[in-house]
Design a protein around this motif. Structure first.
Motif, PDB file in Angstrom:
ATOM      1  N   ARG A  61      -6.562  -2.340 -29.049  1.00 41.69           N
ATOM      2  CA  ARG A  61      -5.323  -1.830 -29.623  1.00 41.69           C
ATOM      3  C   ARG A  61      -5.496  -1.698 -31.134  1.00 41.69           C
ATOM      4  O   ARG A  61      -5.954  -2.601 -31.801  1.00 41.69           O
ATOM      5  CB  ARG A  61      -4.152  -2.755 -29.328  1.00 41.69           C
ATOM      6  CG  ARG A  61      -2.845  -2.191 -29.852  1.00 41.69           C
ATOM      7  CD  ARG A  61      -1.661  -3.049 -29.458  1.00 41.69           C
ATOM      8  NE  ARG A  61      -0.436  -2.385 -29.859  1.00 41.69           N
ATOM      9  CZ  ARG A  61       0.217  -1.483 -29.147  1.00 41.69           C
ATOM     10  NH1 ARG A  61      -0.238  -1.147 -27.967  1.00 41.69           N
ATOM     11  NH2 ARG A  61       1.323  -0.928 -29.593  1.00 41.69           N
ATOM     12  N   PHE A  62      -5.090  -0.542 -31.653  1.00 44.47           N
ATOM     13  CA  PHE A  62      -5.093  -0.283 -33.087  1.00 44.47           C
ATOM     14  C   PHE A  62      -3.654  -0.077 -33.505  1.00 44.47           C
ATOM     15  O   PHE A  62      -2.920   0.660 -32.857  1.00 44.47           O
ATOM     16  CB  PHE A  62      -5.919   0.968 -33.419  1.00 44.47           C
ATOM     17  CG  PHE A  62      -7.383   0.805 -33.122  1.00 44.47           C
ATOM     18  CD1 PHE A  62      -8.247   0.320 -34.090  1.00 44.47           C
ATOM     19  CD2 PHE A  62      -7.885   1.133 -31.872  1.00 44.47           C
ATOM     20  CE1 PHE A  62      -9.598   0.172 -33.815  1.00 44.47           C
ATOM     21  CE2 PHE A  62      -9.229   0.984 -31.591  1.00 44.47           C
ATOM     22  CZ  PHE A  62     -10.098   0.497 -32.566  1.00 44.47           C
ATOM     23  N   GLY A  63      -3.244  -0.706 -34.585  1.00 43.73           N
ATOM     24  CA  GLY A  63      -1.863  -0.592 -35.040  1.00 43.73           C
ATOM     25  C   GLY A  63      -1.041  -1.762 -34.560  1.00 43.73           C
ATOM     26  O   GLY A  63      -1.504  -2.616 -33.805  1.00 43.73           O
ATOM     27  N   ARG A  64       0.195  -1.776 -35.008  1.00 44.22           N
ATOM     28  CA  ARG A  64       1.066  -2.898 -34.668  1.00 44.22           C
ATOM     29  C   ARG A  64       1.420  -2.905 -33.189  1.00 44.22           C
ATOM     30  O   ARG A  64       1.175  -1.930 -32.473  1.00 44.22           O
ATOM     31  CB  ARG A  64       2.297  -2.903 -35.572  1.00 44.22           C
ATOM     32  CG  ARG A  64       3.238  -1.756 -35.351  1.00 44.22           C
ATOM     33  CD  ARG A  64       4.385  -1.821 -36.336  1.00 44.22           C
ATOM     34  NE  ARG A  64       5.372  -0.809 -35.949  1.00 44.22           N
ATOM     35  CZ  ARG A  64       6.424  -0.531 -36.650  1.00 44.22           C
ATOM     36  NH1 ARG A  64       6.651  -1.176 -37.776  1.00 44.22           N
ATOM     37  NH2 ARG A  64       7.276   0.384 -36.243  1.00 44.22           N
ATOM     38  N   GLY A  65       2.036  -3.994 -32.764  1.00 45.89           N
ATOM     39  CA  GLY A  65       2.305  -4.212 -31.347  1.00 45.89           C
ATOM     40  C   GLY A  65       3.373  -3.338 -30.733  1.00 45.89           C
ATOM     41  O   GLY A  65       3.459  -3.235 -29.526  1.00 45.89           O
ATOM     42  N   SER A  66       4.176  -2.683 -31.544  1.00 46.99           N
ATOM     43  CA  SER A  66       5.218  -1.813 -30.987  1.00 46.99           C
ATOM     44  C   SER A  66       4.899  -0.378 -31.369  1.00 46.99           C
ATOM     45  O   SER A  66       3.754   0.032 -31.326  1.00 46.99           O
ATOM     46  CB  SER A  66       6.586  -2.259 -31.510  1.00 46.99           C
ATOM     47  OG  SER A  66       6.589  -2.241 -32.924  1.00 46.99           O
ATOM     48  N   ASP A  67       5.920   0.374 -31.764  1.00 45.55           N
ATOM     49  CA  ASP A  67       5.705   1.767 -32.166  1.00 45.55           C
ATOM     50  C   ASP A  67       4.691   1.824 -33.303  1.00 45.55           C
ATOM     51  O   ASP A  67       4.777   1.060 -34.255  1.00 45.55           O
ATOM     52  CB  ASP A  67       7.023   2.398 -32.605  1.00 45.55           C
ATOM     53  CG  ASP A  67       6.867   3.880 -32.887  1.00 45.55           C
ATOM     54  OD1 ASP A  67       6.073   4.544 -32.196  1.00 45.55           O
ATOM     55  OD2 ASP A  67       7.536   4.382 -33.810  1.00 45.55           O
ATOM     56  N   GLY A  68       3.744   2.721 -33.197  1.00 35.67           N
ATOM     57  CA  GLY A  68       2.709   2.832 -34.216  1.00 35.67           C
ATOM     58  C   GLY A  68       1.363   2.324 -33.741  1.00 35.67           C
ATOM     59  O   GLY A  68       0.359   2.486 -34.411  1.00 35.67           O
ATOM     60  N   GLY A  69       1.324   1.698 -32.576  1.00 34.95           N
ATOM     61  CA  GLY A  69       0.077   1.175 -32.032  1.00 34.95           C
ATOM     62  C   GLY A  69      -0.415   2.011 -30.867  1.00 34.95           C
ATOM     63  O   GLY A  69       0.379   2.567 -30.114  1.00 34.95           O
ATOM     64  N   TYR A  70      -1.730   2.105 -30.742  1.00 34.13           N
ATOM     65  CA  TYR A  70      -2.352   2.885 -29.675  1.00 34.13           C
ATOM     66  C   TYR A  70      -3.554   2.126 -29.126  1.00 34.13           C
ATOM     67  O   TYR A  70      -4.264   1.451 -29.869  1.00 34.13           O
ATOM     68  CB  TYR A  70      -2.834   4.251 -30.199  1.00 34.13           C
ATOM     69  CG  TYR A  70      -1.716   5.087 -30.754  1.00 34.13           C
ATOM     70  CD1 TYR A  70      -1.024   5.979 -29.944  1.00 34.13           C
ATOM     71  CD2 TYR A  70      -1.337   4.966 -32.084  1.00 34.13           C
ATOM     72  CE1 TYR A  70       0.022   6.736 -30.452  1.00 34.13           C
ATOM     73  CE2 TYR A  70      -0.294   5.725 -32.597  1.00 34.13           C
ATOM     74  CZ  TYR A  70       0.373   6.597 -31.782  1.00 34.13           C
ATOM     75  OH  TYR A  70       1.400   7.348 -32.277  1.00 34.13           O
ATOM     76  N   VAL A  71      -3.794   2.277 -27.838  1.00 35.69           N
ATOM     77  CA  VAL A  71      -4.944   1.650 -27.196  1.00 35.69           C
ATOM     78  C   VAL A  71      -6.024   2.711 -27.018  1.00 35.69           C
ATOM     79  O   VAL A  71      -5.773   3.772 -26.445  1.00 35.69           O
ATOM     80  CB  VAL A  71      -4.554   1.041 -25.829  1.00 35.69           C
ATOM     81  CG1 VAL A  71      -5.769   0.454 -25.136  1.00 35.69           C
ATOM     82  CG2 VAL A  71      -3.472  -0.015 -26.017  1.00 35.69           C
ATOM     83  N   LEU A  72      -7.222   2.396 -27.526  1.00 34.10           N
ATOM     84  CA  LEU A  72      -8.353   3.309 -27.436  1.00 34.10           C
ATOM     85  C   LEU A  72      -9.559   2.578 -26.852  1.00 34.10           C
ATOM     86  O   LEU A  72      -9.613   1.348 -26.871  1.00 34.10           O
ATOM     87  CB  LEU A  72      -8.741   3.842 -28.818  1.00 34.10           C
ATOM     88  CG  LEU A  72      -7.691   4.587 -29.627  1.00 34.10           C
ATOM     89  CD1 LEU A  72      -8.231   4.920 -31.007  1.00 34.10           C
ATOM     90  CD2 LEU A  72      -7.266   5.849 -28.915  1.00 34.10           C
ATOM     91  N   LEU A  73     -10.516   3.338 -26.415  1.00 34.12           N
ATOM     92  CA  LEU A  73     -11.787   2.784 -25.981  1.00 34.12           C
ATOM     93  C   LEU A  73     -12.423   2.080 -27.172  1.00 34.12           C
ATOM     94  O   LEU A  73     -12.469   2.625 -28.276  1.00 34.12           O
ATOM     95  CB  LEU A  73     -12.688   3.913 -25.469  1.00 34.12           C
ATOM     96  CG  LEU A  73     -14.005   3.523 -24.848  1.00 34.12           C
ATOM     97  CD1 LEU A  73     -13.794   2.673 -23.600  1.00 34.12           C
ATOM     98  CD2 LEU A  73     -14.793   4.780 -24.488  1.00 34.12           C
ATOM     99  N   ASP A  74     -12.910   0.870 -26.978  1.00 32.40           N
ATOM    100  CA  ASP A  74     -13.496   0.089 -28.071  1.00 32.40           C
ATOM    101  C   ASP A  74     -14.960   0.473 -28.253  1.00 32.40           C
ATOM    102  O   ASP A  74     -15.866  -0.332 -28.072  1.00 32.40           O
ATOM    103  CB  ASP A  74     -13.350  -1.404 -27.800  1.00 32.40           C
ATOM    104  CG  ASP A  74     -13.664  -2.253 -29.019  1.00 32.40           C
ATOM    105  OD1 ASP A  74     -13.727  -1.697 -30.135  1.00 32.40           O
ATOM    106  OD2 ASP A  74     -13.849  -3.470 -28.864  1.00 32.40           O
ATOM    107  N   ALA A  75     -15.191   1.728 -28.603  1.00 29.15           N
ATOM    108  CA  ALA A  75     -16.550   2.234 -28.790  1.00 29.15           C
ATOM    109  C   ALA A  75     -16.523   3.380 -29.800  1.00 29.15           C
ATOM    110  O   ALA A  75     -17.090   4.436 -29.563  1.00 29.15           O
ATOM    111  CB  ALA A  75     -17.124   2.701 -27.463  1.00 29.15           C
ATOM    112  N   ILE A  76     -15.870   3.166 -30.912  1.00 30.55           N
ATOM    113  CA  ILE A  76     -15.715   4.222 -31.909  1.00 30.55           C
ATOM    114  C   ILE A  76     -16.945   4.247 -32.804  1.00 30.55           C
ATOM    115  O   ILE A  76     -17.327   3.236 -33.388  1.00 30.55           O
ATOM    116  CB  ILE A  76     -14.430   4.020 -32.717  1.00 30.55           C
ATOM    117  CG1 ILE A  76     -13.232   4.150 -31.776  1.00 30.55           C
ATOM    118  CG2 ILE A  76     -14.333   4.995 -33.867  1.00 30.55           C
ATOM    119  CD1 ILE A  76     -11.920   3.789 -32.367  1.00 30.55           C
TER     120      ILE A  76
END
Length: 163
Positions: A61-76
């Motif tokens: 997860r990147f960003g805060r825990g509510s609005d503004g956060g997104y889950v991405l593959l951890d391979a950037i």
């Protein structure tokens, strides 16, 4: 990139049908220039077939825990760039991603300056539109993507409210 786009697109779909329609057209415009001959309806039909699935890959997860956060593959890849459409006063996603990517291109016409200055970021107070216009306060999606090397991995974040 299409999978990330679809994930973010689905997140926004519940927020605004009108904006989703604009975004569909904007993304179709970019894809259709690369694959001429496909109709917008064919593209939207293809996009609608994407469904979330468990790939058993590490997520972060990147960003805060509510609005503004997104889950991405951890391979950037450190050579990746991020195109971040929509900032307002919430930049936690961009701040978390910043150390992991080469550059973050941020666009938001509703503010003059970003709330946080990122060392590897550039901010543009421009409205993102689906097609080229003569308005100097607007930039189209194809121009944004055209500024980036076609071999570069791109993280696309879209969080734009309808205005």
């Amino acid at each position: 990139m299409l999978a990330i786009f679809k994930f973010i697109f689905l997140r926004m779909l519940g927020n605004s049908r009108k904006f989703s329609s604009v975004l569909e057209r904007a993304h179709y415009y970019v894809i259709s220039s690369k694959f001429p001959g496909a109709s917008q309806e064919q593209y939207i039909d293809l996009l609608a077939r994407f469904r979330p699935s468990n790939l058993d890959l590490p997520l972060r997860r990147f960003g805060r825990g509510s609005d503004g956060g997104y889950v991405l593959l951890d391979a950037i890849s450190p050579n990746s760039v991020c195109i971040s459409l929509g900032i307002a006063d919430e930049m936690s996603f961009d701040e978390d991603l910043s150390p992991l990517v080469n550059h973050i291109y941020m666009f938001d016409y509703s503010i003059s300056f970003p709330p946080v200055i990122l060392e590897n970021g550039s901010f543009h107070s421009l409205r993102v539109v689906p097609a080229i216009t003569n308005d100097k306060r607007e930039i189209d999606v194809e121009t944004i993507f055209g500024k980036i090397n076609s071999l570069t991995s791109i993280v696309l974040k879209v969080d734009i409210e309808v205005s």
